[in-house]
Structure formats: C-alpha cells, structure tokens
Design a protein around this motif. Structure first.
Motif, PDB file in Angstrom:
ATOM      1  N   HIS A 188      33.838  53.200  23.879  1.00 18.29           N
ATOM      2  CA  HIS A 188      33.769  51.856  24.482  1.00 18.29           C
ATOM      3  C   HIS A 188      33.054  51.970  25.824  1.00 18.29           C
ATOM      4  CE1 HIS A 188      34.893  47.722  25.411  1.00 18.29           C
ATOM      5  NE2 HIS A 188      35.231  48.149  26.639  1.00 18.29           N
ATOM      6  N   THR A 194      31.693  50.168  29.354  1.00 18.16           N
ATOM      7  CA  THR A 194      31.895  49.055  30.289  1.00 18.16           C
ATOM      8  C   THR A 194      30.804  49.104  31.357  1.00 18.16           C
ATOM      9  OG1 THR A 194      34.285  49.172  29.965  1.00 18.16           O
ATOM     10  CG2 THR A 194      33.489  47.946  31.895  1.00 18.16           C
ATOM     11  N   GLN A 240      30.497  52.996  32.541  1.00 22.18           N
ATOM     12  CA  GLN A 240      31.622  53.887  32.267  1.00 22.18           C
ATOM     13  C   GLN A 240      31.948  53.867  30.788  1.00 22.18           C
ATOM     14  OE1 GLN A 240      35.099  53.064  34.598  1.00 22.18           O
ATOM     15  NE2 GLN A 240      36.429  54.395  33.384  1.00 22.18           N
ATOM     16  N   ASP A 241      32.267  55.037  30.240  1.00 23.40           N
ATOM     17  CA  ASP A 241      32.712  55.114  28.850  1.00 23.40           C
ATOM     18  C   ASP A 241      34.083  55.762  28.806  1.00 23.40           C
ATOM     19  OD1 ASP A 241      32.531  58.067  28.509  1.00 23.40           O
ATOM     20  OD2 ASP A 241      30.387  57.736  28.779  1.00 23.40           O
ATOM     21  N   ASP A 242      34.706  55.692  27.654  1.00 24.06           N
ATOM     22  CA  ASP A 242      36.047  56.279  27.502  1.00 24.06           C
ATOM     23  C   ASP A 242      36.011  57.545  26.662  1.00 24.06           C
ATOM     24  OD1 ASP A 242      35.377  55.159  25.094  1.00 24.06           O
ATOM     25  OD2 ASP A 242      37.278  54.065  24.819  1.00 24.06           O
ATOM     26  N   SER A 256      35.952  59.670  35.394  1.00 21.12           N
ATOM     27  CA  SER A 256      36.995  58.739  35.808  1.00 21.12           C
ATOM     28  C   SER A 256      38.366  59.382  35.650  1.00 21.12           C
ATOM     29  CB  SER A 256      36.930  57.448  34.987  1.00 21.12           C
ATOM     30  OG  SER A 256      37.267  57.720  33.634  1.00 21.12           O
ATOM     31  N   GLN A 278      40.876  58.125  34.162  1.00 23.27           N
ATOM     32  CA  GLN A 278      41.400  57.875  32.816  1.00 23.27           C
ATOM     33  C   GLN A 278      40.669  58.683  31.751  1.00 23.27           C
ATOM     34  OE1 GLN A 278      40.299  55.425  34.847  1.00 23.27           O
ATOM     35  NE2 GLN A 278      42.281  54.749  35.656  1.00 23.27           N
ATOM     36  N   GLY A 336      36.505  60.110  30.588  1.00 24.91           N
ATOM     37  CA  GLY A 336      35.233  59.461  30.352  1.00 24.91           C
ATOM     38  C   GLY A 336      34.294  59.646  31.528  1.00 24.91           C
TER      39      GLY A 336
END
Length: 606
Positions: A507, A509, A524-526, A582, A584, A586
């Motif tokens: 995903h 963003t 940003q990706d996950d 990040s 989280q 990603g």
C-alpha cells in the motif's frame, strides 16, 4: 622627455615614488622638529600624567587589596565572636583566633593569607571593648607595653563608617636587633560591632611598596616623585628627610581643590604634574627639571635631518632596484600579448622570480598551451549538443509512431469491449506524451501527480489487489512548479521492491504539503523497508557532493538520478531527496524543492 615619461611605465613609477617619498620624508622631518619645539612642555605634562595614572592604578590596587582583606577580617564571624569574649576565656580566644577542627580561625583564614599576599604588612591589632587585645606581627615586633590606648587618634574612627587611614611615624616597633625604632607606616583603623560587643581592628602597612612605585618613575635627570596627604604633608618621598615636611604654600594653593593639573615654577625651572588618588584623596606628584628635557630638542633636530636625508637616498635606491626588474617583465608580457593578438602562439614568456608576475607569466604560458585543447573541446561540445537535439527529434518521431500504435490498440479494445486494455492504453499513451515532450522540463505539481497516477493505474491493472494507494495533497500545492518525472520513479521503486521482489501486497501513501515555501512530497509504503546497509549507503550517496560530479556514472533512472536533477536545476541545498524507514515498517522517500510559481528558463528558477 615628457613623451618618454608618458610612454614608459618604469619612468612614471620611478618619478611618482621618488616624489611621494621625498614629500613624505621632508614633511615628517619638518613637522617633527616644529612640533617638538612648540609642544615640549605639553609633552612633559602628558607623559608625566600618563605615568602618574599608571602609578595611581598600581597604588589604588594596593589600597583596595589592603581594604578588602582588612574588611574581610573585620566582618568575619570569628572576629564578631571574638569581640564577645571575656578576658578570662582563654579557650574561646584560642578557638576563634587559631581555629578549630572545622577549618575556622582568623589567623588561618584571613591574617596569614593577607600577609602572604602582602608581606609589607607589619602588624595587625585586634582590640575589644571587653578588654581583649592581641597583636600579630610579621617582621618587626611591637613593644610589650604597646596598646591602642597609646594612640588617641584611633578614636577618630568612631566618627566615620569608613576605614580611617593615616600615615604616622610609629615609635613602638623593634628592629632586627630588638632595639626600639620608629617606622613610617600607613595605619588602617575601623570600629566593628555594637555596644559592649564592639572593638577596633588596626593594620600597619609599610610604605616601601609605594616608594618603590614612585622610584620607578623616570622622567629624566633630577626628576622626582612624591605623595602628599590631604593636609599637604609629604608622606612618601625618595629622600627620607623630606617625609613629614609640608609642601610650600604656593604649591598647596595651586594643587589642592583640583583633581589633576600641572604648573611651571620659574624660579627653579621645574614642571610640576599632579594627580589625585581617588581612594585616599592624596596627591601623587612628579617634579621634572625642564632643562633636562628641553636640551634634547636640538639633538632631535640634527638627528631628524640626518635620518631624513639618509632615508630619502636609500628609498630612491630601493625603488630603482625593485622597480627595474618588475617593469622589464611587464614590458615582456605586453610584447607577448601583442603577438598573441596577431595569432602567434608559438612563443613563451621566460619564467623567473617567485612573485605575482611569475604566476601571471606561468598562467599566460599555460593559457597558450591549452588554447588549442579548449577550441577542440568547444567544437566537440557543439557536436554533442547537435547530436542531443537530433536524438530528441528522432525520439519524438518514434514516440509519434507509438502514439498511433496505441490508438489502434485502444480502438480494437473498444470494439472488443476490453475495459482493462482500453484503460491501460489510455494511461500508457498519457505517460508517453508526458515524458516525450523534451521541451517542457517544468510542470505543475498536479500534472506530475497525474503522470504518477497513470503509472499506478497501469500497475494496479497488472497486480490487481496486490497494489493499493492513496494520495493526499494540499490545495495550495497544485499549481506550484515541479521538475518533470520525479515522482513516478519513486513509486516504481516501491512496487519493484515490494511486489516484484518480495512477492507481497503493498500500500502506497503519497502526501503533498507546503511548509516554509518548500514543497514536501512524502512517498511511503508498508513493505519491508530498506535494508540497513543499503539505507546507510544510499543516505551517504544522497548527501555527498561527489555524487553530483559523477552523474555520468549514474545509469539507472531512480533515486540518485532524480536527486541529481533536483540539485542541478534548483541549485539549492534544500532541494533533493531523503530516505529512511518508518517506525511502522516500510520505506519513506521525501522529495523536496522550492515552492515556485514561475521559472526563468532552462536550468534556473526564481
């Protein structure tokens, strides 16, 4: 003659320097003699005043240090407690004077450090209203029968809250042979405490340091320094017979009532300069025998004339010696430049010396040697530019063929009712039109986002549910100008390393914001993010200036390529790309560039 002067740089410089040096030397000689002759008395006053000021500073420092140590002892807790002791309390006297285990004690904390700093202190006397009295002596002892009660002037300290200072001839001392002898001392006295718990503190200081300071004043033969107290009595003098004698009435009238000044005594040919010590209001006086100083005027005149003549002759010789080789080399350089103007590059300047002209000659020779290479490089540069334009035109022709082919596929997809093929051809056609327009290097942020969306839509058709994305953009950023093709490579990297390499859904963003006249685009990706070693190496490459110089080695259309184009176009440190992971998980790629509304043309912005 005048024609030669106009044409010859050497003659001009020689004449100019000779005239300037002659005028300067002659002016200095004449003005020196005139000023010395006219203002010798003023110079004596100024010089004497400066010396007195310096001497006064030293004296003030002594007096202030005396008073500081004196007051520290008088206001100490130990002295206050000592004033309260009865005469029979011997243990208490020992505690407060010599000290206890806690480190207190007047002798240890105050008296000994003060005497160590100022060995000229002769004695310190402590006396209380309760009957205690103690004398500390350093070099000269006091008579056993000595007491402050023998000096009635001590009571004058009750009338002031300041330290009372007097220069007195104290007859109660014993010399090295233990014989009674009077010494001229400066006594400092002050009353401390209240009522019964009060007493006096007195300190005698030798005047030898003051005499030493005055003896250092040297203003010629027969000059002398002295100090007089507020009553006009001489208290410090090189001749001890003069001490305690009063100044003449004429001198007192001229000096007292003024803080500083000078006057001339015709009867004795003496110049008297005086200053007031702010701390004690005493007068520091310097007496200069005028003929001693004035007699040097004629010697100065003769020496000045001789030095001026010798200096002028030496200056002319030095100018000739220095300027001749310089003008010769300048003439050779001029001749060589004329040959170069006529197209003759075969000759070279001779290299001699190590000065700026040598560097200039070497640079000129190097310029001639590199001239053919520069011309060849310029020709090759022009050829590369022509090839680039032809390549771009050819690319435009090839792109036109691709547009027609995509339009045919689009028409067949419509006829066959294949929606995904139809959408893919539309998006791909938009991307080709966007990237093949080589004349437009700058677009709006909205156009760049649209180009990125075309790519994301094609990838979403390809990977279906494995790819999702969302875009958030500040309305104020839509019409800001942006360098073309900086976002699509970023999302392409995210998809390549997320879906194609790791085989996982991803995903993406995209956030576009405006802060402090800078556009920030955060992608940003996950996914799994950058590996630590790759992230470290990539951050070093992005922050290194050397990477910009190695652009020819950057073959991939990715982060480094886009970072280089941003740095070169905007020419600002704030423009470029930063990467990180990040919290989280990603990867995070941030593209930054100035928020501009217009641009000046190729390669520049405003």
């Amino acid at each position: 003659m005048m024609n030669r002067v106009r044409k010859s740089l050497k003659v001009k410089l020689m004449l100019s320097f000779t005239v300037v040096i002659f005028v300067i030397v002659a002016s200095i000689a004449w003005f020196s003699y005139q000023e010395i002759s006219k203002s010798v008395k003023g110079d004596i006053v100024k010089f004497s005043s400066q010396i007195l000021k310096q001497a006064n500073l030293n004296l003030e420092r002594y007096y202030q240090e005396y008073e500081q140590g004196f007051l520290q002892l008088g206001t100490s807790r130990e002295f206050e407690e000592w004033l309260k002791l009865e005469p029979e309390d011997k243990f208490g006297f020992y505690q407060y004077y010599y000290g206890r285990s806690d480190g207190s004690g007047m002798q240890r904390n105050y008296i000994l450090p003060l005497v160590f700093r100022h060995p000229e202190i002769m004695s310190i006397t402590l006396k209380s209203n309760r009957g205690n009295e103690f004398h500390y002596t350093s070099r000269y002892a006091l008579l056993n029968e000595y007491s402050l009660d023998l000096e009635p002037w001590i009571k004058d300290s009750d009338k002031t809250d300041k330290v009372l200072m007097r220069v007195v001839n104290n007859p109660y001392y014993l010399n090295e042979k233990q014989e009674r002898q009077a010494y001229l001392v400066m006594s400092m006295v002050k009353r401390f405490g209240k009522f019964e718990d009060a007493g006096y503190l007195k300190m005698d200081v030798s005047l030898k340091p003051v005499q030493a300071i005055l003896q250092e004043i040297e203003l010629g033969r027969n000059s002398v320094g002295m100090i007089a107290d507020k009553d006009g009595k001489i208290i410090v003098h090189a001749d001890e017979d003069k001490i305690t004698q009063p100044l003449s009435a004429d001198w007192k009238e001229r000096m007292y009532g003024k803080s500083r000044g000078s006057f001339f005594v015709k009867e004795t040919d003496e110049m008297v300069v005086f200053e007031t010590l702010p701390y004690t209001q005493w007068k520091s006086i310097v007496v200069v025998y005028y003929p001693t100083v004035a007699g040097s005027v004629e010697r100065v005149k003769t020496v000045t004339a001789v030095i001026a003549a010798a200096g002028l002759l030496l200056a002319v010789l030095l100018v000739f010696a220095v300027m001749s080789p310089i003008t010769k080399r300048i003439t050779n350089l001029r001749r060589m430049m004329k040959r170069t103007q006529m197209g003759d590059f075969s000759k070279r300047l001779p290299i001699d010396g190590k000065d700026e002209l040598t560097d200039l000659s070497q640079s000129f020779n190097q310029m001639l040697e590199n001239l053919d290479d520069k011309v060849q490089q310029l020709a090759e540069s022009k050829m590369r530019q022509q090839k680039a334009v032809l390549s771009a035109l050819q690319s435009q022709i090839n792109s036109h063929f691709l547009y027609n082919a995509l339009e045919s596929i689009h028409s067949m997809a419509i006829l066959s009712d294949h929606g995904e093929i139809e959408q893919t051809t539309i998006n791909l056609s938009n991307m080709l039109r966007y990237t093949s327009s080589y004349r437009d290097t700058i677009v709006t942020v909205q156009e760049e986002i649209s180009h990125m969306l075309d790519y994301l839509k094609i990838c979403q058709i390809r990977y279906s549910d494995a790819l999702t994305y969302e875009i958030h953009m500040d309305k104020t950023c839509e019409n800001r100008l942006c360098l073309k093709a900086v976002l699509q490579p970023m999302v392409e990297n995210a998809i390549k390393h997320g879906i194609e390499t790791a085989g996982e859904a991803i995903h993406i963003t995209v956030d576009v914001s405006l802060r402090e006249e800078q556009v920030y685009i955060r992608i940003q990706d996950d996914g799994q993010g950058f590996k630590p070693d790759i992230l470290h190496r990539l951050q070093l490459q992005l922050s290194s200036e050397d990477e910009i110089d190695k652009y020819d080695e950057i073959t991939q259309v990715g982060i480094l390529n886009v970072n280089y184009r941003l740095k070169v176009y905007y020419s600002q440190r704030s423009a470029g790309i930063s990467v990180c992971n990040s919290e989280q998980g990603g990867a995070v790629v941030t593209v930054t560039f100035p928020a501009l509304n217009r641009y000046t043309g190729d390669g520049g912005s405003s």
